[in-house]
Design an enzyme around this catalytic site. Structure first.
Site, PDB file in Angstrom:
ATOM      1  N   GLU A 256      -1.499   7.323   2.117  1.00  0.00           N
ATOM      2  CA  GLU A 256      -2.413   7.231   3.261  1.00  0.00           C
ATOM      3  C   GLU A 256      -2.336   8.509   4.082  1.00  0.00           C
ATOM      4  OE1 GLU A 256      -1.626   3.835   5.710  1.00  0.00           O
ATOM      5  OE2 GLU A 256      -2.195   2.411   4.152  1.00  0.00           O
ATOM      6  N   LYS A 258      -1.683  10.814   7.029  1.00  0.00           N
ATOM      7  CA  LYS A 258      -0.768  10.682   8.170  1.00  0.00           C
ATOM      8  C   LYS A 258      -1.454  11.337   9.372  1.00  0.00           C
ATOM      9  CE  LYS A 258       4.051  11.351   9.497  1.00  0.00           C
ATOM     10  NZ  LYS A 258       3.810  11.681  10.897  1.00  0.00           N
ATOM     11  N   ARG A 263       1.223   6.204  18.015  1.00  0.00           N
ATOM     12  CA  ARG A 263       1.206   4.907  17.343  1.00  0.00           C
ATOM     13  C   ARG A 263       0.984   3.799  18.371  1.00  0.00           C
ATOM     14  NH1 ARG A 263       5.672   3.469  12.838  1.00  0.00           N
ATOM     15  NH2 ARG A 263       4.951   1.420  12.195  1.00  0.00           N
ATOM     16  N   PHE A 348      -3.584   1.041  10.237  1.00  0.00           N
ATOM     17  CA  PHE A 348      -2.863   1.081   8.967  1.00  0.00           C
ATOM     18  C   PHE A 348      -2.016  -0.154   8.680  1.00  0.00           C
ATOM     19  CE2 PHE A 348      -0.308   3.675  11.949  1.00  0.00           C
ATOM     20  CZ  PHE A 348       0.910   2.997  11.901  1.00  0.00           C
ATOM     21  N   LYS A 431       7.226   9.817   4.001  1.00  0.00           N
ATOM     22  CA  LYS A 431       6.247  10.768   4.522  1.00  0.00           C
ATOM     23  C   LYS A 431       6.343  12.094   3.779  1.00  0.00           C
ATOM     24  CE  LYS A 431       9.256  11.453   8.420  1.00  0.00           C
ATOM     25  NZ  LYS A 431       9.552  11.176   9.790  1.00  0.00           N
TER      26      LYS A 431
HETATM   27  P1  AMP Z   1       7.268  10.426  11.922  1.00  0.00           P
HETATM   28  O1  AMP Z   1       6.917  10.179  13.364  1.00  0.00           O
HETATM   29  O2  AMP Z   1       7.148  11.860  11.500  1.00  0.00           O
HETATM   30  O3  AMP Z   1       8.556   9.762  11.513  1.00  0.00           O
HETATM   31  O4  AMP Z   1       6.149   9.688  11.056  1.00  0.00           O
HETATM   32  C1  AMP Z   1       5.883   8.345  11.161  1.00  0.00           C
HETATM   33  C2  AMP Z   1       4.704   8.114  12.078  1.00  0.00           C
HETATM   34  O5  AMP Z   1       3.492   8.510  11.466  1.00  0.00           O
HETATM   35  C3  AMP Z   1       4.465   6.651  12.369  1.00  0.00           C
HETATM   36  O6  AMP Z   1       5.306   6.182  13.383  1.00  0.00           O
HETATM   37  C4  AMP Z   1       3.009   6.625  12.800  1.00  0.00           C
HETATM   38  O7  AMP Z   1       2.925   6.851  14.185  1.00  0.00           O
HETATM   39  C5  AMP Z   1       2.410   7.841  12.117  1.00  0.00           C
HETATM   40  N1  AMP Z   1       1.359   7.534  11.122  1.00  0.00           N
HETATM   41  C6  AMP Z   1       0.199   8.197  11.020  1.00  0.00           C
HETATM   42  N2  AMP Z   1      -0.555   7.714  10.025  1.00  0.00           N
HETATM   43  C7  AMP Z   1       0.136   6.704   9.460  1.00  0.00           C
HETATM   44  C8  AMP Z   1      -0.117   5.816   8.380  1.00  0.00           C
HETATM   45  N3  AMP Z   1      -1.237   5.885   7.659  1.00  0.00           N
HETATM   46  N4  AMP Z   1       0.841   4.896   8.086  1.00  0.00           N
HETATM   47  C9  AMP Z   1       1.991   4.829   8.797  1.00  0.00           C
HETATM   48  N5  AMP Z   1       2.286   5.650   9.838  1.00  0.00           N
HETATM   49  C10 AMP Z   1       1.366   6.585  10.162  1.00  0.00           C
END
Ligand code: AMP
Length: 593
Positions: A256, A258, A263, A348, A431
């Site tokens: 998906e 990102k 969030r 999502f 990720k």
């Molecule tokens: P990180 O903050 O770098 O750990 O990445 C995770 C964050 O990506 C999540 O907490 C979401 O806020 C964001 N995110 C953006 N798009 C998505 C998606 N398609 N699925 C899950 N998380 C997403």
């Protein structure tokens, strides 16, 4: 257990003191176990909150909030001493708790016997203080606090003072309380997993404590997701190659986009929607527009959904950098911020729908339900996803995500046990982010080589311009970005006229572009642009192959500064070599080269 007997606040204060003395987690857990065991069921939830220096779970948003000045006044009233004496002592100790302990001790020698303070009374008084509002609030808080301190022993006064001013800091993590609850009421540490699951889906330590104390593990097993109690968010692990990701996810996954925003967890109950942040604060009032979008586009009576809320440019449909969302963090003039910084929602997850807890369903089941209940629109979309099973496919989708203004991908397991792991960072979500990103601080002067038709408010004019840098060695113009932001209505009105004489029927021979513009121009007009950052790109030709094979450089989130560089000829624009140098220098500065 002392069922029936009211728990004395001194029992808590004694336990706090011992807990403060230890740095070992196991010892701390034992002390908590003892405290929780000696706590009656009626107040065990309150004790759980109090150990965290709170009186409600965080998401309720009620804080005791006593300012230092008010606390000093209360102490003046109780001790009969002057505020200067108290403030002087406070300067020495730096701790209102210790200061209160000292002054209350001095006073106590002359007071008569008093009823011991109960946890119930302390809690209820703190609750009244927290809820005091309106014109008499400060006076009410002052007299309530003074009343408590007057009835407190010196040690009790110390902890009351620290609690009301938000300085309890016993260092007891939520997870330690869960350990202690499992041991005290769940039959042992083995029960920890179950207790933790209950906590991750309700985020309410007090409710978990009360349930396990009253109903044991059976009660804990009955916990279900419920609306208005935020679920602790599932988090992603990180890997840096498509091969590793696919291997970890069993050879195939749903990748998906990102999105780079904030969030949000939306709780919809009929026509009411609450929004919680990643840290589970209620931020509904910051995003009334998102609240409305959820009401309108979720086709279920009750539901809990998760989305990424992203700043967008409504005229071009382009996503804007995360930083723009910071303008939405405000209490006043929200309506204006909504207009100036509009958002789109990329949904999502669905965790609950019409009475059904979906957190233990697999990802494909949840995604299927999500697709059924979300009605997509311009502003509400499902997270763009693709089922992939080969590294090259994943890489291609990754580059596409970046081209479209995303940070990369979140690759999700599609196996039958791909549950929603509330509160956990696990390998079911991985990720895949851009490694090479470089922040931009300087403006660049770029040549307008093409344009894309506008839509919506911009119908009839240009939605975005295709911009290029110059390469003297080849005497060509290499595209580096598509820019639709920063143009005033006046700019938009006059641009087609300004460009009229430069329109050519097809891509100009000196323009090197892999993108198909709607209108092509001969390279003539130079404009000044500021970008947020630079990144590698498979579709922009600027300095193609210089950093990596098959990749050019792209400027992300470009904004026209308002300066037309009529003083510059197209050949005087920023060169591809300069763009490359900016990219490299800034990489060095942030330590990524
Ligand atoms: P990180 O903050 O770098 O750990 O990445 C995770 C964050 O990506 C999540 O907490 C979401 O806020 C964001 N995110 C953006 N798009 C998505 C998606 N398609 N699925 C899950 N998380 C997403």
């Amino acid at each position: 257990m002392l069922w029936g007997l009211p728990l004395k606040y001194s029992t808590i204060a004694d336990a706090y003191e011992e807990i403060e003395r230890t740095t070992k987690r196991l010892e701390m857990t034992d002390l908590l176990v003892n405290l929780l065991k000696s706590t009656s069921r009626e107040v065990i939830d309150k004790v759980a909150y109090l150990t965290q220096g709170r009186i409600y779970p965080d998401f309720v948003g009620i804080e005791i909030g006593v300012a230092e000045k008010l606390a000093v006044k209360a102490l003046v009233r109780v001790s009969g001493r002057r505020d200067v004496d108290i403030e002087e002592e406070l300067k020495k100790t730096g701790d209102l708790g210790e200061t209160a302990e000292k002054f209350v001790a001095a006073k106590k020698q002359v007071t008569f016997f008093q009823q011991p303070l109960t946890v119930q009374r302390v809690y209820e008084t703190l609750d009244k203080m927290a809820k005091a509002s309106g014109s008499g609030a400060v006076d009410l808080k002052l007299s309530l606090l003074a009343g408590l301190l007057a009835a407190a022993s010196p040690k009790e006064a110390k902890y009351i003072m620290r609690t009301v001013t938000g300085n309890l800091r016993l260092g007891i993590a939520d997870m330690t309380v869960l350990d202690a609850l499992a041991i005290a009421y769940g039959g042992g540490k083995e029960a920890r997993g179950q207790v933790e699951r209950a906590y991750t889906i309700c985020s309410d330590l007090g409710r978990v404590a009360k349930t396990i104390a009253e109903e044991g593990l059976e009660g804990i097993g009955k916990f279900r997701v419920s609306i208005s109690e935020p679920i602790r968010p599932m988090l992603a692990e990180r890997l840096s190659s498509p091969e590793e990701i696919l291997e970890k996810l069993g050879g195939k996954c749903m990748a998906e986009y990102k999105y780079d925003g904030e969030r949000l967890q939306a709780h919809k109950k009929g026509n009411t929607v609450k929004l919680f942040s990643r840290r589970l604060e209620d931020i509904s009032s910051q995003y009334p527009d998102a609240v409305e979008l959820f009401k309108k586009h979720v086709k279920a009576e009750d539901a809990i959904l998760e989305c990424e809320c992203v700043a967008v440019d409504l005229d071009t449909g382009e996503m804007r950098p995360f930083q723009e969302l910071m303008h939405r963090r405000r209490k006043y003039e929200i309506e204006r911020a909504i207009d100036d910084y509009p958002v789109s929602l990329f949904v999502f997850e669905v965790l609950y729908v019409d009475g059904r807890d979906l957190t233990l369903e697999s990802y494909p089941v949840r995604r299927g339900i999500l697709e059924r209940i979300v009605e997509e629109s311009d502003r509400v979309k499902l997270a763009n996803g693709a089922l992939v099973s080969a590294p090259a496919e994943l890489e291609k989708f990754f580059m596409e995500a970046i081209e479209n203004g995303c940070e990369g991908l979140v690759c999700k397991s599609i196996s039958s046990d791909s549950v929603y792991q509330a509160g956990a960072r696990g390998w079911l979500w991985i990720k895949y982010k851009r490694d090479y990103k470089s922040e931009m601080t300087d403006t660049v002067d770029l040549v307008v080589v093409g344009a894309f038709h506008g839509r919506g408010k911009r119908a009839g004019t240009y939605g975005a311009l295709l911009l290029a840098a110059y390469t003297s060695e080849r005497d060509t113009f290499e595209t580096v970005t598509k820019c639709g932001t920063g143009f005033t209505d006046e700019d938009l009105g006059k641009l087609p006229k300004m460009m009229h004489d430069h329109v050519v029927p097809h891509k100009h021979s000196r323009v090197d572009s892999m993108l198909e513009a709607d209108v092509w121009f001969e390279p003539a007009l130079v404009i000044e642009v500021l970008g947020a950052e630079m990144t590698l790109s498979p579709i922009h030709t600027c300095a193609m192959g210089s950093v990596r094979k098959g990749r050019g450089l792209a400027i992300r989130f470009p904004r026209f500064t308002g300066n037309y560089r009529f003083d510059k000829a197209a050949e005087d624009a920023t060169t591809s070599a300069e763009v490359l140098e900016i990219y490299r220098n800034q990489l060095k500065r942030i330590g990524q080269s």
